[in-house]
Design a protein around this motif. Structure first.
Motif, PDB file in Angstrom:
ATOM      1  N   ARG A 213       0.859  -1.165  -0.068  1.00 36.57           N
ATOM      2  CA  ARG A 213      -0.012  -0.037  -0.068  1.00 36.57           C
ATOM      3  C   ARG A 213       0.875   1.288  -0.103  1.00 36.57           C
ATOM      4  O   ARG A 213       0.389   2.311  -0.641  1.00 36.57           O
ATOM      5  N   ARG A 214       1.948   1.168   0.760  1.00 40.16           N
ATOM      6  CA  ARG A 214       2.658   2.486   0.927  1.00 40.16           C
ATOM      7  C   ARG A 214       4.160   2.188   1.052  1.00 40.16           C
ATOM      8  O   ARG A 214       4.675   0.881   1.026  1.00 40.16           O
ATOM      9  N   TRP A 215       5.052   3.348   1.320  1.00 38.47           N
ATOM     10  CA  TRP A 215       6.484   2.768   1.208  1.00 38.47           C
ATOM     11  C   TRP A 215       7.421   3.530   2.482  1.00 38.47           C
ATOM     12  O   TRP A 215       6.724   4.465   3.113  1.00 38.47           O
ATOM     13  N   ASN A 216       8.289   2.734   2.836  1.00 39.12           N
ATOM     14  CA  ASN A 216       9.234   3.276   3.723  1.00 39.12           C
ATOM     15  C   ASN A 216      10.587   3.509   2.947  1.00 39.12           C
ATOM     16  O   ASN A 216      10.839   2.700   2.320  1.00 39.12           O
ATOM     17  N   LEU A 217      11.322   4.644   3.291  1.00 38.09           N
ATOM     18  CA  LEU A 217      12.555   4.986   2.669  1.00 38.09           C
ATOM     19  C   LEU A 217      13.602   4.672   3.735  1.00 38.09           C
ATOM     20  O   LEU A 217      13.520   5.274   4.962  1.00 38.09           O
ATOM     21  N   ARG A 218      14.431   3.932   3.596  1.00 40.10           N
ATOM     22  CA  ARG A 218      15.506   3.349   4.211  1.00 40.10           C
ATOM     23  C   ARG A 218      16.752   4.596   3.771  1.00 40.10           C
ATOM     24  O   ARG A 218      17.268   4.289   2.707  1.00 40.10           O
ATOM     25  N   LEU A 219      17.136   5.393   4.668  1.00 41.46           N
ATOM     26  CA  LEU A 219      18.160   6.159   4.455  1.00 41.46           C
ATOM     27  C   LEU A 219      19.579   5.729   4.650  1.00 41.46           C
ATOM     28  O   LEU A 219      19.839   4.729   5.405  1.00 41.46           O
ATOM     29  N   LYS A 220      20.754   6.266   3.956  1.00 44.31           N
ATOM     30  CA  LYS A 220      21.910   5.846   4.042  1.00 44.31           C
ATOM     31  C   LYS A 220      22.334   6.105   5.590  1.00 44.31           C
ATOM     32  O   LYS A 220      23.179   5.445   6.199  1.00 44.31           O
ATOM     33  N   SER A 221      21.907   7.108   6.260  1.00 50.06           N
ATOM     34  CA  SER A 221      22.072   7.189   7.786  1.00 50.06           C
ATOM     35  C   SER A 221      21.616   6.393   8.592  1.00 50.06           C
ATOM     36  O   SER A 221      22.019   6.270   9.825  1.00 50.06           O
ATOM     37  N   GLY A 222      20.780   5.383   8.163  1.00 54.61           N
ATOM     38  CA  GLY A 222      19.889   4.479   9.025  1.00 54.61           C
ATOM     39  C   GLY A 222      18.415   4.943   9.456  1.00 54.61           C
ATOM     40  O   GLY A 222      17.957   4.207   9.898  1.00 54.61           O
ATOM     41  N   THR A 223      18.250   6.382   9.114  1.00 54.79           N
ATOM     42  CA  THR A 223      16.956   6.712   9.337  1.00 54.79           C
ATOM     43  C   THR A 223      15.816   6.196   8.371  1.00 54.79           C
ATOM     44  O   THR A 223      16.046   5.833   7.261  1.00 54.79           O
ATOM     45  N   ASP A 224      14.851   5.688   9.104  1.00 57.89           N
ATOM     46  CA  ASP A 224      13.570   5.220   8.013  1.00 57.89           C
ATOM     47  C   ASP A 224      12.583   6.432   8.217  1.00 57.89           C
ATOM     48  O   ASP A 224      12.060   6.817   9.071  1.00 57.89           O
ATOM     49  N   VAL A 225      12.036   6.710   6.771  1.00 56.31           N
ATOM     50  CA  VAL A 225      11.189   7.634   6.575  1.00 56.31           C
ATOM     51  C   VAL A 225       9.806   7.008   6.129  1.00 56.31           C
ATOM     52  O   VAL A 225       9.572   6.225   5.045  1.00 56.31           O
ATOM     53  N   LEU A 226       8.717   6.966   6.907  1.00 55.72           N
ATOM     54  CA  LEU A 226       7.574   6.332   6.739  1.00 55.72           C
ATOM     55  C   LEU A 226       6.663   7.326   5.876  1.00 55.72           C
ATOM     56  O   LEU A 226       6.075   8.403   6.545  1.00 55.72           O
ATOM     57  N   LEU A 227       6.349   7.063   4.489  1.00 58.83           N
ATOM     58  CA  LEU A 227       5.597   8.014   3.605  1.00 58.83           C
ATOM     59  C   LEU A 227       4.184   7.432   3.662  1.00 58.83           C
ATOM     60  O   LEU A 227       3.814   6.439   3.938  1.00 58.83           O
ATOM     61  N   PRO A 228       3.336   8.422   3.705  1.00 58.85           N
ATOM     62  CA  PRO A 228       1.764   8.382   3.582  1.00 58.85           C
ATOM     63  C   PRO A 228       1.435   7.567   2.266  1.00 58.85           C
ATOM     64  O   PRO A 228       2.076   7.863   1.447  1.00 58.85           O
ATOM     65  N   GLU A 229       0.408   6.697   2.516  1.00 58.47           N
ATOM     66  CA  GLU A 229      -0.127   6.063   1.165  1.00 58.47           C
ATOM     67  C   GLU A 229      -0.642   7.001   0.380  1.00 58.47           C
ATOM     68  O   GLU A 229      -1.598   7.795   0.674  1.00 58.47           O
ATOM     69  N   GLY A 230      -0.120   6.971  -0.896  1.00 62.21           N
ATOM     70  CA  GLY A 230      -0.784   7.834  -2.106  1.00 62.21           C
ATOM     71  C   GLY A 230      -0.291   9.295  -2.277  1.00 62.21           C
ATOM     72  O   GLY A 230      -0.844   9.963  -3.047  1.00 62.21           O
ATOM     73  N   ALA A 231       0.255   9.682  -1.190  1.00 67.80           N
ATOM     74  CA  ALA A 231       0.868  11.090  -1.092  1.00 67.80           C
ATOM     75  C   ALA A 231       2.064  11.349  -0.847  1.00 67.80           C
ATOM     76  O   ALA A 231       2.779  11.957  -0.184  1.00 67.80           O
ATOM     77  N   GLU A 232       2.886  10.462  -1.800  1.00 66.48           N
ATOM     78  CA  GLU A 232       4.378  10.246  -1.555  1.00 66.48           C
ATOM     79  C   GLU A 232       5.006  11.488  -2.104  1.00 66.48           C
ATOM     80  O   GLU A 232       5.972  12.159  -1.562  1.00 66.48           O
ATOM     81  N   THR A 233       4.384  12.454  -3.257  1.00 63.52           N
ATOM     82  CA  THR A 233       5.151  13.505  -3.744  1.00 63.52           C
ATOM     83  C   THR A 233       4.997  14.844  -2.882  1.00 63.52           C
ATOM     84  O   THR A 233       5.942  15.425  -2.553  1.00 63.52           O
ATOM     85  N   GLN A 234       4.024  14.901  -2.128  1.00 62.83           N
ATOM     86  CA  GLN A 234       3.589  16.019  -0.977  1.00 62.83           C
ATOM     87  C   GLN A 234       4.517  15.793  -0.031  1.00 62.83           C
ATOM     88  O   GLN A 234       5.199  16.796   0.622  1.00 62.83           O
TER      89      GLN A 234
END
Length: 288
Positions: A213-234
């Motif tokens: 349904r949605r994405w998590n971004l794993r950054l090179k620093s180890g931080t996880d960015v939890l993106l909202p479903e269907g609103a990744e651009t914003q």
């Protein structure tokens, strides 16, 4: 009485050739070897209706191909255009053109279907170039991302189609990594959104599809960015703004939760617990 000489009759001019005679003369001049072959092919095609009454469709095709072969229409070479990554042995087997076989009996549609079943091939055209050449033109799939799922790595194209599960290491440092079920179909939209924020994109190590349904971004620093479903651009635009104003991504954060519409939640990296300086000694054991 003087003798009077009779005038000689005017020489007789040859009769002007008729229309059909002119046409025959013109056709004779055009009867080169190539013209003869094409004319013979035309005769074969014209006789197709008559041959249809002589047997079933398969027999008709065989007879047509055999008749062409007797006139020199046989497969002598195969020309392939556009092949870069498609495995040559697989392609050769899919083409299935046998040297010396009747070229008019070669099934173009069947060959195209076999070729397009190869993962590297997005589209193919197959055609005859009489008298003796089969031409195959390929449009290969372009690897767009590396997909990790169930412990295996595969190359996928922009449409989410699997290209291959081999030779992945060649592209590992060049393509983004996406993880999880359902990731291939949603990868293109996420990468387009990240391309609008190159500062964020450069920090991303992998994108993990959650619940399809949605994405998590794993950054090179180890931080996880939890993106909202269907609103990744914003969400990515807001994250870029926070980074520009507050250097948010340079902080020691475990996660940045952007799923709520009215606020973000930040989870700091856990700090290791400090051990007490004075530890109580274990009670002495009685000798046994």
């Amino acid at each position: 009485m003087p003798r009077v000489k009779k005038p000689r009759p005017a020489p007789r001019l040859p009769d002007r050739p008729g229309r059909w005679q002119l046409l025959i003369r013109r056709q004779r001049r055009m009867l080169t070897p190539a013209g003869i072959g094409l004319a013979a092919l035309g005769v074969l095609i014209a006789g197709l209706g008559l041959m249809h009454a002589l047997g079933p469709a398969r027999s008709l095709s065989d007879r047509f191909g055999a008749a062409g072969a007797r006139l020199g229409f046989t497969i002598a070479q195969v020309v392939v255009e556009g092949r870069v990554k498609t495995p040559e042995p697989l392609l050769r087997a899919a083409i299935g053109a046998t040297p010396g076989a009747p070229i008019l009996d070669y099934r173009l549609d069947a060959a195209r279907a076999r070729i397009e079943s190869i993962n590297w091939v997005q589209a193919a055209t197959v055609e005859r170039r009489l008298p003796d050449t089969i031409v195959v033109k390929l449009v290969e799939r372009r690897p767009f991302a590396v997909w990790q799922y169930e412990g295996k790595f595969r190359l996928i194209d922009r449409d989410g189609q699997v290209v291959t599960d081999s030779d992945v290491a060649t592209f590992a440092g060049q393509l983004p990594l996406v993880v999880g079920a359902g990731a291939p179909a949603a990868t293109a939209a996420l990468m387009d959104a990240l391309a609008q924020q190159p500062g964020i994109q450069a920090r991303v190590m992998a994108a993990v599809r959650v619940g399809e349904r949605r994405w998590n971004l794993r950054l090179k620093s180890g931080t996880d960015v939890l993106l909202p479903e269907g609103a990744e651009t914003q969400a990515l635009a807001k994250l870029a703004e926070l980074q520009a104003q507050h250097a948010l991504l340079d902080r020691p954060l475990q996660a940045i939760d952007m799923r709520l519409p009215d606020r973000f939640v930040f989870r700091p990296q856990p700090t290791p617990a400090a051990e007490p300086k004075d530890m109580p000694a274990a009670p002495p054991r009685r000798p046994t």
